[in-house]
Design a protein around this motif. Structure first.
Motif, PDB file in Angstrom:
ATOM      1  N   CYS A   1      -8.775 -17.039   0.480  1.00 23.17           N
ATOM      2  CA  CYS A   1      -8.295 -17.732   0.410  1.00 23.17           C
ATOM      3  C   CYS A   1      -7.277 -18.430  -0.788  1.00 23.17           C
ATOM      4  CB  CYS A   1      -9.233 -18.793   1.129  1.00 23.17           C
ATOM      5  SG  CYS A   1      -9.467 -19.206   2.655  1.00 23.17           S
ATOM      6  N   LEU A   2      -8.247 -18.252  -1.982  1.00 22.55           N
ATOM      7  CA  LEU A   2      -7.463 -18.070  -2.963  1.00 22.55           C
ATOM      8  C   LEU A   2      -6.144 -17.182  -2.464  1.00 22.55           C
ATOM      9  CD1 LEU A   2      -7.150 -18.236  -6.292  1.00 22.55           C
ATOM     10  CD2 LEU A   2      -8.366 -16.099  -6.083  1.00 22.55           C
ATOM     11  N   LEU A   3      -6.021 -16.208  -2.392  1.00 20.43           N
ATOM     12  CA  LEU A   3      -5.185 -15.615  -2.381  1.00 20.43           C
ATOM     13  C   LEU A   3      -3.497 -16.375  -1.447  1.00 20.43           C
ATOM     14  CD1 LEU A   3      -6.080 -11.668  -2.778  1.00 20.43           C
ATOM     15  CD2 LEU A   3      -5.974 -12.926  -4.300  1.00 20.43           C
ATOM     16  N   GLU A   4      -4.309 -17.023  -0.343  1.00 22.50           N
ATOM     17  CA  GLU A   4      -3.350 -16.871   0.394  1.00 22.50           C
ATOM     18  C   GLU A   4      -3.058 -18.382  -0.128  1.00 22.50           C
ATOM     19  OE1 GLU A   4      -5.705 -16.560   4.544  1.00 22.50           O
ATOM     20  OE2 GLU A   4      -5.574 -18.187   3.628  1.00 22.50           O
ATOM     21  N   ALA A   5      -3.724 -19.212  -1.198  1.00 23.28           N
ATOM     22  CA  ALA A   5      -3.386 -20.227  -1.888  1.00 23.28           C
ATOM     23  C   ALA A   5      -2.196 -20.512  -2.660  1.00 23.28           C
ATOM     24  CB  ALA A   5      -4.231 -21.321  -2.303  1.00 23.28           C
TER      25      ALA A   5
ATOM     26  N   LEU B   1      -1.102  -5.740   1.417  1.00 24.99           N
ATOM     27  CA  LEU B   1      -1.010  -5.660   2.582  1.00 24.99           C
ATOM     28  C   LEU B   1      -1.101  -4.091   3.673  1.00 24.99           C
ATOM     29  CD1 LEU B   1      -4.107  -6.151   4.452  1.00 24.99           C
ATOM     30  CD2 LEU B   1      -2.615  -7.653   6.158  1.00 24.99           C
ATOM     31  N   VAL B   2       0.401  -3.898   3.815  1.00 27.44           N
ATOM     32  CA  VAL B   2       1.194  -3.120   4.433  1.00 27.44           C
ATOM     33  C   VAL B   2       1.019  -1.914   3.067  1.00 27.44           C
ATOM     34  CG1 VAL B   2       2.960  -2.221   4.586  1.00 27.44           C
ATOM     35  CG2 VAL B   2       2.913  -4.496   5.108  1.00 27.44           C
ATOM     36  N   THR B   3       1.127  -1.706   2.173  1.00 30.37           N
ATOM     37  CA  THR B   3       0.861  -0.537   1.084  1.00 30.37           C
ATOM     38  C   THR B   3      -0.585  -0.868   1.362  1.00 30.37           C
ATOM     39  OG1 THR B   3       2.624  -1.419   0.066  1.00 30.37           O
ATOM     40  CG2 THR B   3       0.598  -0.494  -1.272  1.00 30.37           C
ATOM     41  N   ASP B   4      -1.648  -1.733   1.476  1.00 28.87           N
ATOM     42  CA  ASP B   4      -3.373  -1.056   0.855  1.00 28.87           C
ATOM     43  C   ASP B   4      -3.692   0.064   2.607  1.00 28.87           C
ATOM     44  OD1 ASP B   4      -5.373  -1.680  -1.045  1.00 28.87           O
ATOM     45  OD2 ASP B   4      -6.357  -2.521   0.668  1.00 28.87           O
ATOM     46  N   TYR B   5      -2.963  -1.057   4.136  1.00 34.86           N
ATOM     47  CA  TYR B   5      -3.430  -0.868   4.841  1.00 34.86           C
ATOM     48  C   TYR B   5      -2.828   0.665   5.312  1.00 34.86           C
ATOM     49  CZ  TYR B   5      -2.514   1.046   9.541  1.00 34.86           C
ATOM     50  OH  TYR B   5      -2.697   1.549  10.902  1.00 34.86           O
TER      51      TYR B   5
ATOM     52  N   ASP C   1     -14.306  -9.901   9.547  1.00 35.09           N
ATOM     53  CA  ASP C   1     -13.343 -10.197   8.153  1.00 35.09           C
ATOM     54  C   ASP C   1     -11.791 -10.248   8.406  1.00 35.09           C
ATOM     55  OD1 ASP C   1     -15.256 -10.001   5.828  1.00 35.09           O
ATOM     56  OD2 ASP C   1     -15.734  -8.524   6.513  1.00 35.09           O
ATOM     57  N   ARG C   2     -11.121 -10.992   8.193  1.00 34.29           N
ATOM     58  CA  ARG C   2      -9.405 -11.952   8.664  1.00 34.29           C
ATOM     59  C   ARG C   2      -9.415 -10.356   8.619  1.00 34.29           C
ATOM     60  NH1 ARG C   2      -6.671 -16.526   5.728  1.00 34.29           N
ATOM     61  NH2 ARG C   2      -9.236 -17.151   6.367  1.00 34.29           N
ATOM     62  N   ILE C   3      -8.908  -9.843   7.370  1.00 32.87           N
ATOM     63  CA  ILE C   3      -8.727  -8.767   7.005  1.00 32.87           C
ATOM     64  C   ILE C   3      -7.959  -7.045   7.686  1.00 32.87           C
ATOM     65  CG2 ILE C   3     -10.321  -7.202   5.263  1.00 32.87           C
ATOM     66  CD1 ILE C   3      -8.464  -6.188   3.315  1.00 32.87           C
TER      67      ILE C   3
ATOM     68  N   CYS D   1      -5.973  -8.313   0.480  1.00 37.24           N
ATOM     69  CA  CYS D   1      -4.933  -8.634   0.539  1.00 37.24           C
ATOM     70  C   CYS D   1      -4.400 -10.150   1.663  1.00 37.24           C
ATOM     71  CB  CYS D   1      -4.271  -7.470   0.941  1.00 37.24           C
ATOM     72  SG  CYS D   1      -3.865  -6.287  -0.229  1.00 37.24           S
ATOM     73  N   PRO D   2      -3.811 -10.918   1.431  1.00 34.17           N
ATOM     74  CA  PRO D   2      -3.501 -12.062   2.513  1.00 34.17           C
ATOM     75  C   PRO D   2      -2.306 -11.703   3.308  1.00 34.17           C
ATOM     76  CG  PRO D   2      -2.278 -12.307  -0.248  1.00 34.17           C
ATOM     77  CD  PRO D   2      -2.948 -11.523  -0.012  1.00 34.17           C
TER      78      PRO D   2
END
Length: 364
Positions: free
Chosen positions: A267-271, A339-343, A10-12, A137-138
């Motif tokens: 990809c939805l979140l990126e778009a 992504l930073v907060t979630d990480y 996964d990308r994440i 998260c993207p």
């Protein structure tokens, strides 16, 4: 501190690994079982990315790697981004995978799941004390500077776009009747960027899902349409150009099964971050306050193509509505998906479960 990422599909997960490396952690990404056996003893912990692959040895590799790591007392953080049980429609394979996963989640030090897939720990009767939920998260910095789509109507008609892997549970094939309905009123074109894998998810040489075979045939037929241009995988710069040229992003049109219904696509979140107007089926994954029809995305019902087409045409005819949806889409990702907060939350969970008192590069 040494972190070993095994089978990072996964990308994440790749993003987590890069964040840890930036903080000064020792990070290794591995795919080979032999290399994992050699390095797992010396690792402080393992992040095992359990997803889905068509390789016949994938499930045994996941099972044996987690078993070995626990035998040598290395903590394992199991990220189950999807449950392969949800991809099976043969009862024997579903039962077998259920038993394998039942053991896996009990061997793991911590089970990590995306918050839209809370059914996974419930399915295996996992204590919530052992579960950590994350958001998908993207990488916002890659998309917030993207050129926003032009909201002025053009003489050459509507341009639709899809990007990401052509995974069969996304429901892209369901867009064909809608495309035909729109085509009766205005010229259309569609661009698809992503890979369609010819292999099937198999166990013991047998396909685990008859549905996958049927839908992949429909996807191939869709990609061969004269009004569809299939580009395969494209690089990031080309992807941003294609996004800026399109009017609508076809995001997710399948909510008929558990896998599709709980899919919150990266990809939805990126778009949305790029300001695209995304077409999405009503699903449990977006039934949250962050997502609102005609405000930051567009909900359509693929079982009612005439109504879906009419809704698309109405929105396309109003530059003001399209501009509002585009701006709100970008704002939604900026406000709610970090992504930073979630990480940081995941990092804290890892440290707490490791004892929290050991010296580590990222300590405050």
């Amino acid at each position: 501190m040494q972190a070993l990422f095994f089978l990072p599909i996964d990308r994440i997960v790749h993003s987590w690994a890069e964040k840890m490396r930036e903080e000064g952690w020792g990070v290794e990404k591995l795919y080979a079982f032999g290399a994992f056996i050699k390095q797992s003893r010396s690792a402080d912990f393992v992040v095992l990315n359990y997803n889905k692959t068509d390789a016949p040895r994938y499930i045994p590799k996941v099972f044996l790697s987690l078993l070995y790591a626990r035998l040598v007392r290395t903590p394992v953080y199991l990220f189950m981004s999807i449950d392969p049980v949800d991809l099976c429609d043969r009862w024997l394979f579903r039962t077998l995978l259920y038993l394998v996963n039942f053991v896996l989640v009990r061997l793991a030090t911590c089970l990590i799941v995306i918050h839209t897939r809370t059914h996974i720990p419930r399915r295996y009767f996992v204590s919530m004390r052992k579960v950590h939920h994350i958001a998908n998260c993207p990488q916002r910095d890659q998309w917030t500077s993207s050129a926003k789509p032009d909201t002025a109507a053009r003489s050459d008609g509507i341009r639709f776009f899809y990007h990401g892997e052509l995974l069969w549970w996304h429901g892209l094939e369901r867009f064909a009747p809608i495309l035909d309905e729109v085509k009766q009123r205005i010229p259309v074109s569609m661009t698809v960027a992503g890979n369609l894998y010819p292999t099937y998810f198999k166990l013991f040489g047998l396909s685990a899902s008859r549905k996958e075979i049927r839908i992949k045939k429909q996807l191939r037929a869709f990609l061969e349409r004269p009004d569809v241009t299939w580009l395969g995988r494209v690089d990031l710069d080309r992807l941003k150009v294609l996004m800026a040229e399109a009017d609508f992003h076809v995001a997710q049109l399948n909510a008929a099964d558990t896998q599709g219904d709980t899919e919150l696509r990266t990809c939805l979140l990126e778009a949305m971050a790029a300001g695209m107007i995304c077409l999405h089926v009503s699903s449990s994954a977006i039934q949250r306050s962050e997502f609102r029809d005609r405000q930051n995305l567009v909900i359509i019902d693929p079982t009612k193509p005439k109504e879906a087409a009419q809704k698309i045409l109405e929105i396309y005819a109003s530059p003001e509505v399209r501009r509002r949806i585009s701006e709100n889409a970008s704002f939604t990702i900026e406000k709610h998906f970090d992504l930073v907060t979630d990480y940081a939350k995941l990092r804290q969970v890892i440290l707490q479960r490791l004892g929290g008192l050991r010296s580590h590069p990222g300590s405050n």
